[in-house]
Every structure is written in C-alpha cells, then in structure tokens.
Design a protein around this motif. Structure first.
Motif, short mmCIF file in Angstrom:
data_model
loop_
_atom_site.label_atom_id
_atom_site.label_comp_id
_atom_site.label_asym_id
_atom_site.label_seq_id
_atom_site.Cartn_x
_atom_site.Cartn_y
_atom_site.Cartn_z
N ILE A 133 0.84 -1.21 0.00
CA ILE A 133 0.00 0.00 0.00
C ILE A 133 0.87 1.25 0.00
O ILE A 133 0.54 2.25 -0.63
N GLY A 134 1.98 1.17 0.70
CA GLY A 134 2.95 2.26 0.72
C GLY A 134 2.35 3.58 1.18
O GLY A 134 1.49 3.61 2.07
N ASP A 135 2.76 4.65 0.53
CA ASP A 135 2.34 5.99 0.94
C ASP A 135 0.88 6.29 0.61
O ASP A 135 0.38 7.35 0.98
N LEU A 136 0.23 5.38 -0.11
CA LEU A 136 -1.18 5.66 -0.44
C LEU A 136 -2.04 5.67 0.81
O LEU A 136 -3.07 6.34 0.86
N LEU A 137 -1.64 4.92 1.82
CA LEU A 137 -2.41 4.94 3.08
C LEU A 137 -1.94 6.14 3.90
O LEU A 137 -0.83 6.16 4.42
N LEU A 138 -2.82 7.15 3.98
CA LEU A 138 -2.44 8.35 4.75
C LEU A 138 -2.37 8.02 6.23
O LEU A 138 -1.50 8.51 6.95
N GLY A 139 -3.33 7.19 6.68
CA GLY A 139 -3.33 6.81 8.09
C GLY A 139 -4.70 6.35 8.52
O GLY A 139 -5.65 6.33 7.73
N PRO A 140 -4.85 5.98 9.80
CA PRO A 140 -6.12 5.50 10.30
C PRO A 140 -6.96 6.62 10.95
O PRO A 140 -6.43 7.65 11.34
N GLU A 141 -8.25 6.35 11.02
CA GLU A 141 -9.15 7.31 11.68
C GLU A 141 -10.23 6.52 12.38
O GLU A 141 -10.85 5.65 11.76
N CYS A 142 -10.46 6.77 13.67
CA CYS A 142 -11.59 6.10 14.29
C CYS A 142 -12.79 7.03 14.27
O CYS A 142 -12.65 8.24 14.10
N CYS A 143 -13.97 6.43 14.38
CA CYS A 143 -15.21 7.17 14.11
C CYS A 143 -16.18 7.02 15.27
O CYS A 143 -16.42 5.90 15.73
N LEU A 144 -16.75 8.14 15.70
CA LEU A 144 -17.83 8.08 16.69
C LEU A 144 -19.12 8.60 16.05
O LEU A 144 -19.32 9.80 15.91
N TRP A 145 -19.95 7.64 15.63
CA TRP A 145 -21.28 7.98 15.12
C TRP A 145 -22.20 8.18 16.32
O TRP A 145 -22.01 7.50 17.35
N THR A 146 -23.18 9.06 16.18
CA THR A 146 -23.93 9.40 17.40
C THR A 146 -25.45 9.16 17.30
O THR A 146 -26.21 9.78 18.04
N GLU A 147 -25.87 8.23 16.45
CA GLU A 147 -27.32 7.92 16.46
C GLU A 147 -27.75 7.54 17.87
O GLU A 147 -28.86 7.85 18.31
N THR A 148 -26.88 6.82 18.59
CA THR A 148 -27.25 6.33 19.92
C THR A 148 -26.36 6.95 21.01
O THR A 148 -26.24 6.40 22.10
N VAL A 149 -25.72 8.07 20.68
CA VAL A 149 -24.79 8.68 21.65
C VAL A 149 -25.14 10.15 21.87
O VAL A 149 -24.70 11.03 21.13
N PRO A 150 -25.94 10.44 22.91
CA PRO A 150 -26.18 11.84 23.22
C PRO A 150 -24.90 12.50 23.76
O PRO A 150 -23.94 11.81 24.13
N GLU A 151 -24.92 13.82 23.78
CA GLU A 151 -23.70 14.59 24.08
C GLU A 151 -22.98 14.11 25.35
O GLU A 151 -21.76 14.00 25.37
N HIS A 152 -23.72 13.80 26.40
CA HIS A 152 -23.05 13.50 27.68
C HIS A 152 -22.26 12.19 27.63
O HIS A 152 -21.48 11.90 28.52
N ARG A 153 -22.51 11.39 26.58
CA ARG A 153 -21.82 10.09 26.52
C ARG A 153 -20.64 10.11 25.53
O ARG A 153 -19.98 9.08 25.34
N VAL A 154 -20.35 11.28 24.93
CA VAL A 154 -19.27 11.33 23.93
C VAL A 154 -17.93 10.97 24.56
O VAL A 154 -17.22 10.08 24.06
N ILE A 155 -17.57 11.62 25.65
CA ILE A 155 -16.24 11.35 26.25
C ILE A 155 -16.18 9.91 26.78
O ILE A 155 -15.21 9.20 26.50
N PRO A 156 -17.21 9.43 27.51
CA PRO A 156 -17.15 8.02 27.94
C PRO A 156 -17.05 7.02 26.78
O PRO A 156 -16.45 5.96 26.94
#
Ligand code: ACM
Ligand code: ZN
Length: 466
Positions: free
Chosen positions: A401-424
């Motif tokens: 893959i070499g340099d084509l992979l810029l890097g990883p990214e994790c994702c927090l989708w929030t359909e089931t995550v209200p604001e108070h639960r973002v950090i937890p």
C-alpha cells in the motif's frame, strides 16, 4: 515495566540514562522565541501537580531544533534538567505533553522524594494522518464538548478532526444562503454559527489539528430534502437521496458546498460523504433513467459515480481536495477514499492509485459498545479496547500500500450517543487507537500498553487533562 516507560503513545525510541533528577530540583521553564505558550501550559499543569516551575531551580528548556523532523521531538532528562527539543512547534507541543505524563507519574505520591529517572526519548509519528471522526449531525454537541474532544485528541497526538456535520437528522453549520436548513435537528436541535466555527477552528489550530468538514450527498439527506422536495426524484415522496439528473440539484449543491467550504478557510480537504445511497428512487425516476441512457450507463451506481465525480471536481475547482467514503464506484484519482466496511476496500482502492484513510467499522467504530454492559443496538458488534489496539490489518501490506495509506481514523457515530456520553465512548479506547496511529507495531504490545494506561489513570493524568 521500566519506571521511565509510562508515556502514551509509546515513543519510537527510549533509552535510560544514568541516575535520576530530583523533581524538587526543577524550578523554571525557559522557552525559545515562539514557544512561550507551551511554557505557560507546562507551568499550569505542573502547578496542579504541586510543582512550581516559576522560580529559579533547574530548567525545563523548550527549544526548536532543525535536525529533528516535523511533529517529532527529543526529550532528555539528566542531572542538569530537562530539554524538550522539537522539529517544529507541533513537535515541541507533543514533547511537552510527553513530559507532563512523565512528571505526573513521578509525583503521584507527592513531591517529597519524587524523582524523574534520567532518560532520552526520541519520537516521531508512524502516520502523518491520525484522525478522529465525530458525528455532530445526529446528536448535536455544544462548542464546549467539541473543545474537550479536540483537547483530548491533541494530548494523544491525533491531528485530524473529521467533522460529520450533515446527515438526515441535521444540518449543523450555519447557512446564510439556505437558513431553513438550520431548523433541522430531529434528534437534538442546534447548529454552529459562523463565529462558533471560527472559534473551534482557532482552538484546533492551536493544538495542531486540521479539520476535515463533511457534507453528505447524494444519500443521508432526508431532513434537507423534506425542506426542498424539488431536489428529489419524486417531490411527493422525497426519501433520502437527491435526484441525480435534475439540473437544479447540482446548482443547489454547488452553492451549498461553496458556502460550507467557506466556513473552513484553512481546511484543504472537504469530505463529500457518498455512502449508503439507495438506488430505488433513481430507478423509478424518468429524469434519472433518461440521463442514464444518454450517458450510456448500465447501472444507477454508474450514474451515482458520475454525480459524485462532478461534485468532487467542483471541490477541486475551489482549490480543495475531496474525500468520499468507499463505494463500488471509482473516484477520480485525486479523491481520497475512506475505507469503512472491509479491509478489502483498501486493496481495491490501491489498484486505482487513490490515497486512502483506514476506518473499518469492526475495528474503529467507537459507537460500538466496548463491553456488553453498555447499551447497544442489535446491529452493533462489541469493540473492546484490545480490539482497537490490535486493529491494524493494513500492517501486513504496508509495503504494497505504501504511501497511499495516509493513516487511520476512528469514528464516533452518534445515532445512539447523546452529548453526555461522547467522552465516555471515546475513553479509554481513543488512547489505544492513538497509539496504533503514532507508534510502529514493533514498539507495541497490549500488555505493555495496558500497564501504561493503568498507571496514567491511577496517577491522575486523565483527571488533569480531560
Ligand atoms: C458509514 O458508516 N456509513 C460510513
Ligand atoms: Zn431522479
């Protein structure tokens, strides 16, 4: 585990030196021109830990050093004091962060008798792109929560904030052209004004974080289309997808993209979404069918691809680089592709030469529960901290893959995550993720990582920083 081995993400190289430096002997910070703000934050953090760095004792020196690479640093602790040398201001910032973790564990039982084991740490990142995506479209978060997330990211040396701002449930950036879009917000009301976005941009930039804002098309647009049914295939039955054929759709979207991008003048990359559009409406639409025929396509996915490439080339005409989620379509080569369903999406993209981001859901979607004790939806998998820590299937093909992979990214989708639960939801898994993005595999083991994470937890680092 050695007493100097406490830092997260784990440094590329760490060697113990002879002796220890008494924390009580430290008493000042010197900063080269341009580094004064790091001095200020270090003094503030040290003060909470009971260490006064405003006097005359041995110094913590903050310097820039042209021999060191960008984002990289060298931290030396010896009997004369501490030196944090960075290749650029980001390197100094990361080096100061590493020193604060080091100091935090040294003074965990108080100042009396506290020592820093002498050492030399040389560190630089594995990937230039170390991302977190936050969905602010489903559940909206306040500016204060966005800043907490950014601050946490920067402590873990993550440097790209992919901000998912528009989806079926909300359009979260102020639109002066189409102010009705800001009345959306089915799961939680709210939008970010131009002033708030400027404030968030400045906060991110101070912490060396680039923002990639995302605006979604042609799917995931139910709310917007309910307000603008003329942009759908069937205005009587709007659905979630824009019509691919109506001329007014492209005119509307280009105006909206230009306005949206204008809110992020320092972002060089704009995300256009592109995921999970259904073809049902297009199949029934006389205009979509006519265009499909005219273009000589045999499937509506080809027509969708044509539409996405047109939107992407508009983004390029603004001098920006587009990103889209992986679909079966082939995007023009300068479009960055974000893999999300399977590792095979990386392999497939690689063939076409597009640059890539790795976000495969079963390894990096943090809306999935970390343990079965958390509330979760039946379509979710469990994703424990160890799963995130070992999530680097690309490592086996780094050569290919070499340099084509810029890097990883994790994702927090929030359909089931209200604001108070973002950090937890983010912690502690974001620490594990950050280490995969920063530290080469050969420097990491799960056991060693958990020892450091538990030590930093017990020593109060999270309380100091989150
Ligand atoms: C996605 O999870 N729909 C990109
Ligand atoms: Zn149509």
């Amino acid at each position: 585990m050695e007493s100097w081995d406490v830092i997260i993400p784990r440094p590329a190289k760490a060697e113990p030196l002879e002796g220890v430096l008494k924390v009580e002997s430290l008493g000042s910070v010197t900063a080269q021109a341009g580094l004064a703000r790091f001095k200020k934050s270090l003094i503030a953090d040290a003060s909470v830990m009971g260490v006064d760095l405003t006097g005359k004792g041995r110094p913590v020196r903050l310097v820039l050093s042209p021999e060191i690479k960008i984002e990289s640093f060298v931290m030396t602790v010896d009997s004369r004091g501490v030196t944090v040398a960075g290749g650029d201001p980001a390197g100094v910032f990361y080096g100061v962060g590493a020193f604060v973790q080091y100091l935090c564990t040294a003074v965990a039982r108080g100042l009396r008798g506290a020592v820093l084991p002498c050492c030399k740490i040389e560190d630089s990142p594995r990937f230039a792109y170390r991302g977190l995506m936050l969905d602010s479209a489903r559940h909206f978060q306040s500016v204060a929560t966005i800043k907490r997330v950014l601050a946490l990211m920067s402590e873990l040396r993550l440097n790209v904030f992919h901000w998912h701002l528009c989806d079926s449930q909300g359009f979260r950036t102020e639109s002066k052209l189409f102010p009705e879009l800001n009345t959306l917000g089915t799961m939680a009301p709210g939008f970010y004004t131009a002033e708030e976005i400027a404030e968030i941009r400045a906060f991110a930039a101070e912490r060396f974080i680039t923002i990639i804002p995302e605006i979604e098309m042609p799917g995931h647009s139910e709310g917007l289309l309910a307000l603008h049914p003329e942009l759908c295939c069937d205005p009587e039955n709007p659905g979630r997808e824009f019509c691919l054929a109506k001329r007014n759709v492209r005119t509307f979207l280009k105006k909206l993209i230009a306005e949206f991008a204008g809110l992020f003048p320092d972002s060089k990359i704009i995300h256009l979404g592109g995921d999970e559009a259904e073809t049902t409406q297009w199949e029934k639409c006389p205009e979509c069918r006519k265009l499909l025929k005219k273009k000589g396509y045999t499937s509506f996915r080809q027509l969708e691809n044509d539409f996405m490439n047109d939107c992407a080339s508009f983004v390029r005409s603004l001098g920006l680089t587009p990103v889209t989620w992986f679909t079966e379509s082939v995007m023009e080569r300068s479009t960055i592709i974000q893999a999300w369903r399977s590792i095979h999406e990386l392999k497939e993209t690689c063939k076409h030469g597009n640059r890539m981001i790795f976000s495969v859901h079963d390894q990096l979607y943090l809306d999935y529960p970390a343990t079965p004790a958390e509330p979760f939806e039946n379509w979710m998998l469990t994703l424990p901290e160890s799963g995130v820590y070992t999530a680097e299937p690309y490592a086996a093909w780094e050569e290919e893959i070499g340099d084509l992979l810029l890097g990883p990214e994790c994702c927090l989708w929030t359909e089931t995550v209200p604001e108070h639960r973002v950090i937890p939801k983010l912690l502690p898994r974001l620490c594990a993720f950050a280490e995969t993005a920063w530290t080469s595999s050969c420097r990491r083991t799960w056991f060693n990582y958990t020892c450091r994470r538990e030590t930093l937890t017990a020593c109060g680092w999270f309380d100091l920083k989150v």
